[in-house]
Design a protein around this motif. Structure first.
Motif, mmCIF file in Angstrom:
data_model
loop_
_atom_site.group_PDB
_atom_site.id
_atom_site.type_symbol
_atom_site.label_atom_id
_atom_site.label_comp_id
_atom_site.label_asym_id
_atom_site.label_seq_id
_atom_site.Cartn_x
_atom_site.Cartn_y
_atom_site.Cartn_z
ATOM 1 N N PHE A 74 -2.597 -0.850 -3.637
ATOM 2 C CA PHE A 74 -3.135 0.079 -2.949
ATOM 3 C C PHE A 74 -2.638 1.581 -3.285
ATOM 4 C CE2 PHE A 74 -5.457 -3.598 -1.192
ATOM 5 C CZ PHE A 74 -6.382 -3.428 -1.497
ATOM 6 N N GLN B 279 0.984 -1.236 -0.124
ATOM 7 C CA GLN B 279 0.302 0.108 -0.170
ATOM 8 C C GLN B 279 0.965 1.593 -0.226
ATOM 9 O OE1 GLN B 279 -3.189 0.011 2.944
ATOM 10 N NE2 GLN B 279 -2.882 2.052 3.189
ATOM 11 N N THR C 33 -5.318 3.287 8.726
ATOM 12 C CA THR C 33 -3.960 2.006 8.287
ATOM 13 C C THR C 33 -3.366 0.992 9.324
ATOM 14 O OG1 THR C 33 -4.351 2.945 6.057
ATOM 15 C CG2 THR C 33 -2.267 1.778 6.762
ATOM 16 N N THR D 29 -7.286 1.440 -5.794
ATOM 17 C CA THR D 29 -6.775 -0.042 -6.372
ATOM 18 C C THR D 29 -6.977 -0.478 -8.236
ATOM 19 O OG1 THR D 29 -6.521 -2.077 -6.106
ATOM 20 C CG2 THR D 29 -8.856 -1.601 -6.448
#
Length: 283
Positions: free
Chosen positions: A81, A32, A44, A213
């Motif tokens: 991502f 990510q 996150t 994404t």
């Protein structure tokens, strides 16, 4: 009998260890890309720290890359991502990327001014620093100034100054009267007597701190995307439920004072949707 029990416990222990090792091998590595480690990615950080991604079978790797690099990396499928800010315009132009998640239901900038600025009218003739022209920080700054009855460019000068560190230095030197900054920076400045005179959520209610994404990942592995999303949603619920614990995670991950981390977390709570955490995506 005693030796038999020891043998049984050893066997059970080995079996459990083997089971855990097997589960660890099943974790899928996910990359990510984030622009900078800060409170924009608090869910996150909390999700990773609390093992929520691991529980979803994900070994989450965070990569700090510039916004200019993030989109090409996502298009090349070098990351799974990436920040939505750069990918949304690309998506509108036909690029195969989609925004799938937003940490906050609104923008989270805090308009902070120097201690001697006691009201909005004191800003007349002074300079407010922004990150870059056309950025979300610029837009939010202009909207907040107008809401305060000030015309950007006429009543108040706008000076592009780059990242928040440069803008804070400008305020500390006295050259800059104020700036729209992230909650962690605002909480830090508040301890020095600076004032928070407005929250951009009042004038710029757009989904914020999003991630995108590649269309192929959505098509070929939707379950992986759902598991990644589920970990984030669980983290957001946890932040709302226990902001003190989330602040401790932030203090450790971002290496900041725990009191400042808690102040920043509390500033963010209203921006986390209680009804649809992570919303603005299809169910």
């Amino acid at each position: 009998m005693h030796h038999k029990l020891i043998f049984i416990f050893v066997i059970i222990g080995l079996a459990v260890s083997a089971s855990f090792a097997q589960e660890s091998r099943k974790l899928t590595v996910i990359h990510q890309a984030i622009s900078t480690p800060d409170f924009g990615y608090l869910p996150t950080l909390v999700g990773r720290s609390k093992g929520m991604f691991a529980q979803e079978g994900i070994d989450l790797k965070l990569l700090v890359v510039s916004v200019r690099v993030a989109l090409p990396a996502l298009l090349a499928k070098e990351v799974h991502f990436a920040t939505a800010g750069s990918s949304l315009p690309a998506s509108l132009r036909g690029s195969p990327v989609k925004a799938v998640y937003f940490s906050y239901k609104t923008s989270t900038f805090q308009l902070v001014v120097r201690p001697e600025i006691t009201n909005a009218q004191n800003l007349k003739g002074k300079t407010i620093s922004i990150s870059t022209p056309g950025s979300s920080n610029d837009i939010a700054s202009r909207l907040m100034l107008k809401k305060l009855g000030l015309e950007p460019g006429r009543d108040v000068n706008l000076l592009p100054s780059g990242d928040s560190q440069a803008r804070v230095l400008g305020m500390e030197s006295g050259a800059i009267a104020g700036s729209a900054v992230n909650p962690d920076v605002a909480a830090f400045l508040a301890t020095k007597g600076y004032r928070i005179i407005m929250n951009s959520a009042d004038v710029y209610p757009v989904p914020f701190s999003g991630m995108s994404t590649h269309d192929e990942l959505l098509r070929d592995n939707p379950d992986l995307v759902k598991r990644w999303l589920r970990a984030h949603v669980r983290a957001m619920i946890q932040i709302r439920k226990n902001p003190e614990d989330a602040a401790q995670v932030a203090a450790k991950e971002l290496k900041i004072n725990p009191d400042i981390a808690l102040g920043a977390t509390k500033l963010l709570l209203p921006a986390i949707s209680a009804e649809d955490p992570g919303g603005f995506s299809e169910k």
